[in-house]
Scaffold this motif. Structure first.
Motif, short mmCIF file in Angstrom:
data_model
loop_
_atom_site.label_atom_id
_atom_site.label_comp_id
_atom_site.label_asym_id
_atom_site.label_seq_id
_atom_site.Cartn_x
_atom_site.Cartn_y
_atom_site.Cartn_z
N ASP A 114 0.88 -1.28 0.17
CA ASP A 114 -0.10 0.07 0.05
C ASP A 114 0.74 1.53 -0.09
O ASP A 114 2.16 1.21 0.59
CB ASP A 114 -0.95 -0.19 1.22
CG ASP A 114 -2.07 0.96 1.24
OD1 ASP A 114 -2.30 1.64 0.04
OD2 ASP A 114 -3.35 0.93 1.64
N ILE A 115 0.38 2.10 -0.54
CA ILE A 115 1.11 3.63 -0.87
C ILE A 115 1.59 4.09 0.50
O ILE A 115 2.46 4.62 0.87
CB ILE A 115 0.38 4.52 -1.58
CG1 ILE A 115 0.20 3.83 -3.06
CG2 ILE A 115 1.19 6.00 -1.67
CD1 ILE A 115 -1.10 3.35 -3.31
N VAL A 116 0.53 3.99 1.87
CA VAL A 116 0.60 4.67 2.87
C VAL A 116 1.27 3.65 3.74
O VAL A 116 1.38 3.87 5.07
CB VAL A 116 -0.56 5.09 3.37
CG1 VAL A 116 -1.08 5.93 2.50
CG2 VAL A 116 -1.52 3.91 3.50
N ILE A 138 -2.50 14.54 -6.56
CA ILE A 138 -2.43 13.10 -7.27
C ILE A 138 -1.95 13.56 -8.83
O ILE A 138 -0.93 13.06 -9.10
CB ILE A 138 -3.57 12.42 -7.50
CG1 ILE A 138 -4.19 12.07 -6.07
CG2 ILE A 138 -3.48 11.06 -8.00
CD1 ILE A 138 -5.51 11.60 -5.98
N LEU A 139 -2.28 14.42 -9.32
CA LEU A 139 -1.92 14.83 -10.75
C LEU A 139 -0.38 15.24 -10.89
O LEU A 139 0.11 15.13 -11.97
CB LEU A 139 -3.17 15.68 -11.37
CG LEU A 139 -4.41 15.14 -11.55
CD1 LEU A 139 -5.35 16.08 -12.11
CD2 LEU A 139 -4.49 13.95 -12.48
N LYS A 140 -0.02 15.73 -9.80
CA LYS A 140 1.48 16.33 -9.73
C LYS A 140 2.16 15.21 -10.03
O LYS A 140 3.23 15.26 -10.64
CB LYS A 140 1.69 17.12 -8.49
CG LYS A 140 1.26 18.40 -8.51
CD LYS A 140 1.53 19.21 -7.09
CE LYS A 140 1.05 20.47 -6.80
NZ LYS A 140 0.99 21.24 -5.61
N LEU A 151 -5.70 5.56 -5.74
CA LEU A 151 -4.22 5.88 -6.19
C LEU A 151 -3.85 4.27 -6.59
O LEU A 151 -3.07 4.07 -7.60
CB LEU A 151 -3.61 5.87 -4.74
CG LEU A 151 -3.62 7.17 -4.07
CD1 LEU A 151 -2.69 7.33 -2.88
CD2 LEU A 151 -3.42 8.61 -5.12
N HIS A 152 -4.47 3.11 -6.19
CA HIS A 152 -4.23 1.74 -6.78
C HIS A 152 -4.86 1.89 -8.13
O HIS A 152 -4.21 0.83 -8.83
CB HIS A 152 -4.89 0.77 -5.72
CG HIS A 152 -4.01 0.51 -4.41
ND1 HIS A 152 -2.77 0.14 -4.62
CD2 HIS A 152 -4.26 0.71 -3.27
CE1 HIS A 152 -2.36 -0.14 -3.38
NE2 HIS A 152 -3.31 0.31 -2.55
N LEU A 188 -2.30 13.33 -0.87
CA LEU A 188 -2.81 12.58 -1.96
C LEU A 188 -4.24 12.18 -1.78
O LEU A 188 -4.82 11.29 -2.33
CB LEU A 188 -1.96 11.33 -2.14
CG LEU A 188 -0.36 11.54 -2.43
CD1 LEU A 188 0.44 10.14 -2.40
CD2 LEU A 188 -0.25 12.46 -3.55
N SER A 189 -4.94 12.82 -1.19
CA SER A 189 -6.42 12.88 -1.10
C SER A 189 -7.02 13.70 -2.22
O SER A 189 -8.37 13.74 -2.42
CB SER A 189 -7.21 12.94 0.28
OG SER A 189 -7.11 14.13 0.70
#
Length: 218
Positions: free
Chosen positions: A13-15, A146-148, A109-110, A140-141
């Motif tokens: 997981d990203i977090v 996210i797009l960055k 994100l996934h 990142l919510s």
């Protein structure tokens, strides 16, 4: 020894801080292994796993408060755990700022990681997301943040926005999660080498090097 292709599937997981550390350990292991087996081909595929599938889009509580409640620990005990994670990260060059991270839902994100996989940019986006979350403490919510990361790795902002505003790749995320349950995966990171050898946790580099050698034995 017969050198062959090695496929590595990683549930993470990203977090998950240990997933970030495990990613670095794997990269170091691959570099060491390739020094001895330069002709080996290694393919890495990131599988979806949500540590907290019930997480809201965002949570304003501090990570210390959240973890203290989750694990039933005092703030001091939780801070010691956080410090230990940061020290583990620092040992492999990760300057994680755990005090600044927020609880977020990572399902979208996934989904984007599956989109990135279709564009041969999955590993790059995984790294960008983790750096944004753990090092830069970006939220990142938020779609703009996210797009960055999407742009950072050369993916199409327009295509990524289309994914975010739809349900694209949701089935692939759930399929990863179902497969993980079939394998009995309860914690991450979890590495599967050539669909045969499983390694759980942010294991030392030496353990992952050994797994790579085992995976290319005939």
């Amino acid at each position: 020894m017969s050198v062959k292709n090695i496929a590595i599937e990683i549930w993470s997981d990203i977090v998950c801080p240990f997933c970030y550390i495990g990613k670095r350990h794997l990269e170091l292991a691959v570099a060491e292994f390739k020094n001895k087996e330069p002709e080996a081909t290694i393919n890495i595929h990131w599988r979806s796993f949500e540590l907290d599938s019930q997480a809201p889009a965002s949570d304003e509580r501090s990570i210390t408060e959240i973890l203290s409640k989750k694990y039933g620990r005092s703030p001091a005990e939780t801070q010691a755990m956080i410090t230990n994670m940061q020290q583990m990260g620092a040992s492999v060059g990760l300057q994680m700022n755990m005090a600044g991270v927020k609880r977020i839902n990572t399902f979208d994100l996934h989904r984007l990681l599956h989109f990135a996989d279709s564009q041969q940019r999955q590993n790059e986006l995984k790294e960008a997301f983790m750096e944004a979350y753990f090092v830069d403490n970006r939220d990142l919510s938020q779609q703009s943040e996210i797009l960055k990361s999407v742009l950072q790795v050369g993916l199409s902002e327009e295509q990524a926005r289309t994914v975010l505003e739809s349900t694209q790749y949701a089935e692939q995320v759930r399929a990863d999660q179902d497969l993980g349950r079939e394998f009995g995966i309860q914690g991450v990171p979890f590495f599967v080498f050539n669909q045969q050898l499983g390694v759980s946790g942010a294991q030392p580099v030496s353990t992952l090097v050994e797994a790579l050698h085992q995976s290319c034995q005939s």
